[in-house]
Motif scaffolding. Sequence first.
Motif, short mmCIF file in Angstrom:
data_model
loop_
_atom_site.label_atom_id
_atom_site.label_comp_id
_atom_site.label_asym_id
_atom_site.label_seq_id
_atom_site.Cartn_x
_atom_site.Cartn_y
_atom_site.Cartn_z
N ARG A 190 33.17 37.99 34.89
CA ARG A 190 32.92 39.16 35.73
C ARG A 190 32.77 38.75 37.19
N GLU A 191 32.07 37.68 37.44
CA GLU A 191 31.86 37.20 38.81
C GLU A 191 33.19 36.78 39.42
N GLY B 42 35.43 39.87 40.52
CA GLY B 42 34.99 40.74 41.60
C GLY B 42 34.91 42.19 41.16
N GLU B 43 34.85 43.09 42.14
CA GLU B 43 34.65 44.51 41.85
C GLU B 43 35.81 45.14 41.10
N THR C 289 45.78 41.96 43.06
CA THR C 289 44.51 42.09 42.35
C THR C 289 44.36 40.93 41.37
N ARG C 290 43.15 40.42 41.25
CA ARG C 290 42.90 39.39 40.24
C ARG C 290 43.00 40.02 38.85
N GLU D 151 37.96 29.59 39.57
CA GLU D 151 38.25 29.72 41.01
C GLU D 151 39.46 28.88 41.37
#
Length: 534
Positions: free
Chosen positions: A363-364, A367-368, A421-422, A509
């Motif tokens: 989730r981190e 992102g949103e 978008t990720r 990341e």
Amino acid sequence: MTTYSTGGEAVVEALKTHGLTTVFGLPGVQNDWLYNAFYDARDRFRVIHTRHEQGAGYMALGHTLATGKPSVCNVVPGPGALNAGAALATAYGLNAKMLFLTGQIPQKMIGREMGTLHEVPDQPGTLRSLTKHYDRITHPAEAGAKIAAAVRAMNTGRPRPAALEVPMDVLQQRAPIPAQAPVSEPEEEPVDAEGIDRAVSVLAGARRPMIFVANGAQDVPEEVTRLAELLQAPVVGYRTGRGIVDSRHPLSCFLPEARPLWDETDVIIALGASARSALQGWGKGGRSLIRIDVDNTVHGRYGQPEVAITGRLESHLPLFIAELEKKGIRGEDLAEVMPAIHADWKERSSVLDQQIRYLAVIREALGEDGIFVDELTQIGFASRILLPVHRPRTFLSTGYMGTLGYGFPTALGAKVAKPDTRVLSVTGDGGFMFAATELATAVQHGIGLVTVLFNNSQYGNVQQMQRDLYGGKVIATDLQNPDFERFVTSFGAHYGRASSPEELAPRLEEAFESGLPAVVEVVVGDMISVDRFR
């Protein structure tokens, strides 16, 4: 103005007219003249050619799930259409707008059982059973009108796939083609004001309503949130309903989280949702049921509703909310109740600590507004009841169809739709290998999807059931896997490895920053099953 074109050119022009300029498919002899036309229009089309028809179908599925707009899958007839059939069935189950554009053998040979290449008995029957609209283009001049009709079918009523066959001789035939125009927007539907009045009357006497949402409510998140706040009604989204109300909202509930509230619930409001998990698993009892759904066949399927409204939520929710406000109907304040419900769920679900910690890292990293694609694996199952989701169309699920192996190729399609978008796919080693060769497609077309591969060298969920429910009769569930690092990097994709949530965070990341298709392998053992929360 009338021009002369081949059938393939007429199909391509009709697709362009409707903005369908990304195509997932495989060429083949029955589609040669279609791909000739794609070549001539290559400055206006993106053709993502996959390594298997299954991949083409699932990528088209991911594209439409991420956007809510129609997508195109193109395959050859017979074995090509059947290979993509699982994706078509999944699209049907998920109410997805997939245009399944398939070739067909020459018209004069259809139905004659002469052993023509790729002939199968009654391909139309197969396609009709998995779509809401089927047709065959029998002349180049029909292409525009029949593609328009397919688009109209997908965009009206309950959204589901549409299928079009184009025989190979039609694709080659040159004929005068009438000018084409895009299909017009659906006319504004009449609002069932009487039904809204009845629903308002039911809610006037309600003390504890509960709202259920699914993919039919994906385009009305603000309205659903406003209705929930007005009625102080918890909102339950499971699988296809995740993200319609932000998980951080006090009234947002995971499915099992809402179970303690059920005994006091007196009105169930189903918005573009069947609510079958609760109605079949928890029981309707003496509760009133209000349904608003674009498909009138759903109304009585899971219990007879007191109020059944057939129509789009976009049309009906604003009036519904306005009438409730006008009549001053407000729900009982749950400001003290919901924190206790959330705390109770946190305590009950803590047994799934391993999944919780991995999902927190994911989730981190997303992102949103990152898009998460689940799979039939323990982390995927857990995500449906544990992963916070903040936006509509950012949690993609296989829904009730449960098609193992769908996740990785579906996520590739979502990434094509949302390149900035990720997008992250979680998968197990069993499911990943269903379509693992689509890594070649991802690298060739620059699709920067990140996949987290949880490897336990087994079909874990099935093996767990064999051990727990069938006296340890373990059979056909142990897996011999490749060296995933060598496998992934052989395609030119990025590879990472982690053995804990803490190690996964930096590997994710690195994977996203690489810009490449990436696989992060996480070697795990058995995980505690989420089945206890069904």
